[in-house]
Every structure is written in structure tokens, then in C-alpha cells.
Write a protein that holds these residues in place. Sequence first.
Motif, PDB file in Angstrom:
ATOM      1  N   TYR A  89       0.799  -1.224   0.000  1.00  0.00           N
ATOM      2  CA  TYR A  89       0.000   0.000   0.000  1.00  0.00           C
ATOM      3  C   TYR A  89       0.833   1.277   0.000  1.00  0.00           C
ATOM      4  CZ  TYR A  89      -4.133  -2.851   0.422  1.00  0.00           C
ATOM      5  OH  TYR A  89      -5.132  -3.748   0.163  1.00  0.00           O
ATOM      6  N   ALA A  90       2.119   1.167   0.300  1.00  0.00           N
ATOM      7  CA  ALA A  90       2.979   2.349   0.177  1.00  0.00           C
ATOM      8  C   ALA A  90       2.977   2.856  -1.259  1.00  0.00           C
ATOM      9  CB  ALA A  90       4.401   2.022   0.626  1.00  0.00           C
ATOM     10  N   ARG A  91       2.791   1.946  -2.218  1.00  0.00           N
ATOM     11  CA  ARG A  91       2.728   2.367  -3.624  1.00  0.00           C
ATOM     12  C   ARG A  91       1.543   3.296  -3.857  1.00  0.00           C
ATOM     13  NH1 ARG A  91       2.521  -2.884  -7.144  1.00  0.00           N
ATOM     14  NH2 ARG A  91       1.115  -3.494  -5.477  1.00  0.00           N
ATOM     15  N   ALA A  92       0.408   2.989  -3.249  1.00  0.00           N
ATOM     16  CA  ALA A  92      -0.781   3.828  -3.424  1.00  0.00           C
ATOM     17  C   ALA A  92      -0.568   5.199  -2.793  1.00  0.00           C
ATOM     18  CB  ALA A  92      -1.999   3.143  -2.823  1.00  0.00           C
ATOM     19  N   ARG A  93       0.079   5.227  -1.635  1.00  0.00           N
ATOM     20  CA  ARG A  93       0.350   6.521  -0.997  1.00  0.00           C
ATOM     21  C   ARG A  93       1.318   7.342  -1.842  1.00  0.00           C
ATOM     22  NH1 ARG A  93      -0.132   3.017   3.516  1.00  0.00           N
ATOM     23  NH2 ARG A  93       2.100   2.550   3.550  1.00  0.00           N
ATOM     24  N   ASN A  94       2.349   6.676  -2.383  1.00  0.00           N
ATOM     25  CA  ASN A  94       3.282   7.385  -3.260  1.00  0.00           C
ATOM     26  C   ASN A  94       2.614   7.820  -4.560  1.00  0.00           C
ATOM     27  OD1 ASN A  94       5.638   7.381  -1.682  1.00  0.00           O
ATOM     28  ND2 ASN A  94       6.148   5.291  -2.295  1.00  0.00           N
ATOM     29  N   LEU A  95       1.676   7.007  -5.037  1.00  0.00           N
ATOM     30  CA  LEU A  95       0.940   7.344  -6.255  1.00  0.00           C
ATOM     31  C   LEU A  95       0.219   8.678  -6.080  1.00  0.00           C
ATOM     32  CD1 LEU A  95       0.146   5.693  -8.993  1.00  0.00           C
ATOM     33  CD2 LEU A  95      -2.071   5.499  -7.881  1.00  0.00           C
ATOM     34  N   LEU A  96      -0.479   8.815  -4.971  1.00  0.00           N
ATOM     35  CA  LEU A  96      -1.195  10.064  -4.704  1.00  0.00           C
ATOM     36  C   LEU A  96      -0.230  11.228  -4.521  1.00  0.00           C
ATOM     37  CD1 LEU A  96      -4.183   9.199  -2.349  1.00  0.00           C
ATOM     38  CD2 LEU A  96      -4.269  10.506  -4.483  1.00  0.00           C
ATOM     39  N   ALA A  97       0.843  11.000  -3.782  1.00  0.00           N
ATOM     40  CA  ALA A  97       1.814  12.073  -3.552  1.00  0.00           C
ATOM     41  C   ALA A  97       2.417  12.544  -4.868  1.00  0.00           C
ATOM     42  CB  ALA A  97       2.910  11.596  -2.600  1.00  0.00           C
ATOM     43  N   CYS A  98       2.757  11.601  -5.732  1.00  0.00           N
ATOM     44  CA  CYS A  98       3.343  11.945  -7.030  1.00  0.00           C
ATOM     45  C   CYS A  98       2.327  12.676  -7.902  1.00  0.00           C
ATOM     46  CB  CYS A  98       3.835  10.680  -7.722  1.00  0.00           C
ATOM     47  SG  CYS A  98       4.694  10.983  -9.276  1.00  0.00           S
ATOM     48  N   ALA A  99       1.096  12.182  -7.942  1.00  0.00           N
ATOM     49  CA  ALA A  99       0.060  12.829  -8.753  1.00  0.00           C
ATOM     50  C   ALA A  99      -0.134  14.277  -8.330  1.00  0.00           C
ATOM     51  CB  ALA A  99      -1.251  12.055  -8.631  1.00  0.00           C
ATOM     52  N   ARG A 100      -0.090  14.532  -7.042  1.00  0.00           N
ATOM     53  CA  ARG A 100      -0.312  15.893  -6.543  1.00  0.00           C
ATOM     54  C   ARG A 100       0.853  16.818  -6.881  1.00  0.00           C
ATOM     55  NH1 ARG A 100      -3.309  13.323  -1.230  1.00  0.00           N
ATOM     56  NH2 ARG A 100      -5.346  13.141  -2.276  1.00  0.00           N
ATOM     57  N   VAL A 101       2.067  16.295  -6.860  1.00  0.00           N
ATOM     58  CA  VAL A 101       3.212  17.113  -7.273  1.00  0.00           C
ATOM     59  C   VAL A 101       3.108  17.448  -8.762  1.00  0.00           C
ATOM     60  CG1 VAL A 101       5.709  17.134  -7.619  1.00  0.00           C
ATOM     61  CG2 VAL A 101       4.760  16.277  -5.473  1.00  0.00           C
ATOM     62  N   VAL A 102       2.837  16.432  -9.585  1.00  0.00           N
ATOM     63  CA  VAL A 102       2.758  16.652 -11.035  1.00  0.00           C
ATOM     64  C   VAL A 102       1.610  17.593 -11.374  1.00  0.00           C
ATOM     65  CG1 VAL A 102       2.343  15.533 -13.264  1.00  0.00           C
ATOM     66  CG2 VAL A 102       3.858  14.454 -11.588  1.00  0.00           C
ATOM     67  N   SER A 103       0.469  17.408 -10.725  1.00  0.00           N
ATOM     68  CA  SER A 103      -0.699  18.234 -11.017  1.00  0.00           C
ATOM     69  C   SER A 103      -0.519  19.675 -10.553  1.00  0.00           C
ATOM     70  CB  SER A 103      -1.934  17.622 -10.351  1.00  0.00           C
ATOM     71  OG  SER A 103      -3.065  18.454 -10.515  1.00  0.00           O
ATOM     72  N   ARG A 104      -0.028  19.853  -9.339  1.00  0.00           N
ATOM     73  CA  ARG A 104      -0.040  21.173  -8.713  1.00  0.00           C
ATOM     74  C   ARG A 104       1.247  21.959  -8.903  1.00  0.00           C
ATOM     75  NH1 ARG A 104      -2.943  18.611  -3.281  1.00  0.00           N
ATOM     76  NH2 ARG A 104      -4.850  17.944  -4.388  1.00  0.00           N
ATOM     77  N   GLU A 105       2.356  21.249  -9.117  1.00  0.00           N
ATOM     78  CA  GLU A 105       3.629  21.957  -9.267  1.00  0.00           C
ATOM     79  C   GLU A 105       4.168  21.917 -10.695  1.00  0.00           C
ATOM     80  OE1 GLU A 105       6.483  20.750  -6.313  1.00  0.00           O
ATOM     81  OE2 GLU A 105       4.939  20.535  -4.753  1.00  0.00           O
ATOM     82  N   LEU A 106       3.722  20.943 -11.486  1.00  0.00           N
ATOM     83  CA  LEU A 106       4.248  20.783 -12.843  1.00  0.00           C
ATOM     84  C   LEU A 106       3.160  20.938 -13.904  1.00  0.00           C
ATOM     85  CD1 LEU A 106       6.611  17.713 -12.215  1.00  0.00           C
ATOM     86  CD2 LEU A 106       7.215  20.140 -12.235  1.00  0.00           C
ATOM     87  N   ASP A 107       2.027  21.505 -13.503  1.00  0.00           N
ATOM     88  CA  ASP A 107       0.925  21.777 -14.438  1.00  0.00           C
ATOM     89  C   ASP A 107       0.441  20.510 -15.142  1.00  0.00           C
ATOM     90  OD1 ASP A 107      -0.922  23.505 -15.621  1.00  0.00           O
ATOM     91  OD2 ASP A 107       0.345  23.838 -17.385  1.00  0.00           O
ATOM     92  N   GLY A 108       0.541  19.378 -14.452  1.00  0.00           N
ATOM     93  CA  GLY A 108       0.028  18.133 -15.008  1.00  0.00           C
ATOM     94  C   GLY A 108       0.933  17.459 -16.013  1.00  0.00           C
ATOM     95  N   ARG A 109       2.152  17.949 -16.161  1.00  0.00           N
ATOM     96  CA  ARG A 109       3.071  17.380 -17.161  1.00  0.00           C
ATOM     97  C   ARG A 109       4.185  16.597 -16.469  1.00  0.00           C
ATOM     98  NH1 ARG A 109       2.006  22.628 -19.100  1.00  0.00           N
ATOM     99  NH2 ARG A 109       0.972  22.646 -21.148  1.00  0.00           N
ATOM    100  N   PHE A 110       4.282  15.329 -16.795  1.00  0.00           N
ATOM    101  CA  PHE A 110       5.388  14.527 -16.278  1.00  0.00           C
ATOM    102  C   PHE A 110       6.679  14.952 -16.969  1.00  0.00           C
ATOM    103  CE2 PHE A 110       1.922  11.882 -14.930  1.00  0.00           C
ATOM    104  CZ  PHE A 110       2.388  11.236 -13.791  1.00  0.00           C
ATOM    105  N   PRO A 111       7.773  15.082 -16.223  1.00  0.00           N
ATOM    106  CA  PRO A 111       9.052  15.390 -16.876  1.00  0.00           C
ATOM    107  C   PRO A 111       9.525  14.204 -17.702  1.00  0.00           C
ATOM    108  CG  PRO A 111       9.383  14.942 -14.537  1.00  0.00           C
ATOM    109  CD  PRO A 111       7.895  14.969 -14.763  1.00  0.00           C
ATOM    110  N   GLY A 112      10.381  14.482 -18.689  1.00  0.00           N
ATOM    111  CA  GLY A 112      10.785  13.434 -19.615  1.00  0.00           C
ATOM    112  C   GLY A 112      12.126  12.793 -19.343  1.00  0.00           C
TER     113      GLY A 112
END
Length: 230
Positions: A89-112
Motif C-alpha cells: 500500500y505504500a505504492r498507493a500513498r506514493n501514487l497520490l503524492a506523485c500525482a499531486r506534485v505533477v498536477s499542482r507543481e508541474l501543471d500536469g506534465r510529467f518530466p521526460g
Amino acid sequence: MRNQGDFAARLLGWYDAHARALPWRVPPGSDRCADPYAVWLSEVMLQQTTVSAVIPYFARFMARWPTVHRLADAPDEAVMAAWAGLGYYARARNLLACARVVSRELDGRFPGTEAELRRLPGIGPYTAAAISAIAFGARANVVDGNVERVIARHARITAPLPGAKRAIAAEAGRRLPAARCGDYAQALMDLGALVCTPAAPRCGACPVAADCAAHAAGDAAALPARTRKP
């Protein structure tokens, strides 16, 4: 042994005909890369989990949260409930944490790039390489258990794992093609999953068996070797 470019060409030719149809992929040889969000989601789910187990979870997540913004806005309890049954379940917690960084700090764009991806929560070296190659076409060295097995056998690296990991990764890196890097990474994975299997490898169906050193030596099924636990 034939040259490394020929190894990649034969492998890609096989992949064009035999690639697994997985919901996060684009067809082999496509002129577009896969959706970074879908690739990231699948790679996180696939950590220590089989493809067959992941497919229905991936479909449900994509139907409910089709973008990283939607996932980032989801309540923690909803995501954890949807994850139930996948374990770790740590994967699910990291999934949410990562999604929030990408959405809120990177305008929804994953770096390449691998370096930028590794700064995100829950993304380690392998996952960063996989996303970079598959979603962005980067010349990244993607080495999972399937790839380790293919490379250890083809080059006949007899030193046992885990000590041989560095040598196997270095050999894999020398074989990277200049183009179609995402397809190449997935081709190696599929070859390991479908043909170069842990037990009873199907060498007669392998596109690179002609110059496989372990096949020639008759010990493909014994590789990669593993250090025995005391």
C-alpha cells in the motif's frame, strides 16, 4: 556474436509481430509515444505485481481518474479503497503524492528525463527509465527481471545475481538502439515474459537465439544464476 545493432533490429522485428496488447501501450512502430500518465500508473502498479493482476485495476483507475489532475484531486480514502487487493500500500500513498506534485507543481506534465522523474515521490531508477523510454522515447536503459534474464543468457553472464546486476545492466546499455527506444524496452520485456522464460525457455521461437551464448552452451535455463542463501 553479431553486432549489437542487429540484435536490436531482430528483437524489434519480433516485437512488431508478437507484442502483447496491453492497455497502457501504443502499437509497435507508432509515430506517437504512450501517454506518460498511463505509463506511470501502470509502472507503479506493476511493481512486484503481475501484468494479469494489474490490468483490471489499471482499467478501473483510468475510468475513474483519467488524468493526473483527477487523480490528484481524489480523496485519499477513495484511492486506497480502489487499490485494495493489489497490496504494497505504500505504492498507493506514493501514487497520490506523485500525482499531486505533477498536477499542482508541474501543471500536469510529467518530466521526460530520468533525473527529473526520480525527484518525484515513489519513482526509483527502474521506473524513471521505463517512463522516460516508453512515454518520451528517451534512450534509457530499462532493466527489469525479464530483461536481466534475456541479457544474462544472450551474453552468457554466469556470475550469480544479485552481484551480476551491474554487469548485466552494463551489457544491456551497450545494446540500446538509437531509435524506437520505448518499443525496444518493451520488446525485451515481452521476450522475457513470453519466450525467454525462467523455466523451459522457448529458444526455437527466439529471434536472437542464433547468437545466444547460453543457448549455444546448452545452459540457458540455468541462467541467470543466483547466489544461494546460507
